[in-house]
Scaffold this motif. Structure first.
Motif, PDB file in Angstrom:
ATOM      1  N   THR A  21      82.016  74.549  -6.466  1.00 27.96           N
ATOM      2  CA  THR A  21      80.904  75.488  -6.318  1.00 27.96           C
ATOM      3  C   THR A  21      80.504  75.695  -4.861  1.00 27.96           C
ATOM      4  O   THR A  21      79.847  76.691  -4.538  1.00 27.96           O
ATOM      5  N   LEU A  55      81.746  79.019  -3.279  1.00 28.75           N
ATOM      6  CA  LEU A  55      81.357  80.298  -3.869  1.00 28.75           C
ATOM      7  C   LEU A  55      80.279  80.999  -3.055  1.00 28.75           C
ATOM      8  O   LEU A  55      79.395  80.360  -2.471  1.00 28.75           O
ATOM      9  N   GLU A  85      78.709  84.943  -6.631  1.00 29.01           N
ATOM     10  CA  GLU A  85      79.665  84.242  -7.497  1.00 29.01           C
ATOM     11  C   GLU A  85      78.993  83.066  -8.196  1.00 29.01           C
ATOM     12  O   GLU A  85      79.280  82.794  -9.373  1.00 29.01           O
ATOM     13  N   ARG A  86      78.101  82.366  -7.498  1.00 29.06           N
ATOM     14  CA  ARG A  86      77.354  81.265  -8.123  1.00 29.06           C
ATOM     15  C   ARG A  86      76.488  81.800  -9.267  1.00 29.06           C
ATOM     16  O   ARG A  86      76.416  81.193 -10.339  1.00 29.06           O
TER      17      ARG A  86
END
Length: 237
Positions: A79, A82, A86-87
């Protein structure tokens, strides 16, 4: 539309020395560097007293806060790599949230409240009513799809909130004190529902200060002073 890899072989949550320090001044270490692996189909409870770091853990695991150190993989996806958009997309597709407060719109029916969770998920308008009814049936409210939250019990409202969390077909159900506003009978019914959902294959992480609720998990993780540990429950909650 952002495409993410298949998650079938990866842990749902993997913390590798994940920590979070707020810059201050002075700097405050809200979550100490910790390791944690939650595999698909597990039912994990996270227990700790008020101020222990449970909310920070929730915010990190739910992609609401970004760790300042370590690596957090959700369904095998790093994560930290990102972008913010995108998260947000990953959170919407892979995580369902259930909170102590139900956060339902009082003048919208149970079905309409569940449908709202799909507005920004890319689900077509035509598909939303059927998906919402399916989720409500799954939580035992197929007969209450048109009821308003103001005409429902606390237990029913929490079931609507769980249906809303499920409608996106997430990898992870992240629950924050889901029985905190319920009486004993409704709390037990909600816990049984979460256990049944877990038995059907859904990964559940339940955050609580209540040791009796924590004992319902198949595995318990404790938080004290921002530090995660396994095996020792935290007393004095």
């Amino acid at each position: 539309m952002t495409e993410f890899p298949d998650a079938s072989e990866s842990p749902v949550i993997e913390f590798r020395q994940v920590g979070l320090t707020y810059p201050g001044p002075p700097p405050f270490e809200a979550f100490r560097p910790s390791d944690l692996t939650v595999r698909k189909g597990e039912f994990i409870t996270v227990v700790g007293p008020s101020g222990s770091g449970k909310t920070t853990f929730l915010n990190i695991a739910g992609l609401l806060d970004t760790p300042t150190r370590g690596t957090f993989l959700l369904d095998g996806i790093d994560t930290s790599m990102l972008k913010d958009t995108e998260r947000t997309t990953l959170r919407g597709r892979r995580i369902g949230f259930v909170f102590q407060a139900f956060h339902l719109l009082p003048h919208r029916s149970a079905r309409e409240n569940v449908e709202l969770a799909m507005v920004y998920s890319g689900t077509s308008r035509r598909e939303r009513p059927g998906r919402a009814r399916e989720a409500l049936v799954r939580v035992g409210l197929g007969h209450r799809t048109d009821a308003l939250p103001t005409r429902m019990s606390g237990g029913e409202r929490q079931r609507v909130a769980i249906a809303r969390a499920l409608v996106g077909r997430p990898s992870l159900l992240l629950c924050d004190e889901p029985t905190g506003n319920l009486d004993t009978g409704n709390a037990e019914a909600v816990l049984q529902l979460l256990e049944n959902l877990n038995s059907s294959g859904i990964t559940v992480v339940l955050i609580t200060h209540d040791l009796a609720v924590a004992a319902r998990g198949r595995r318990t993780v404790s938080i004290k002073d921002g530090a995660l540990s396994e095996g020792d429950q935290v007393g004095g909650c």
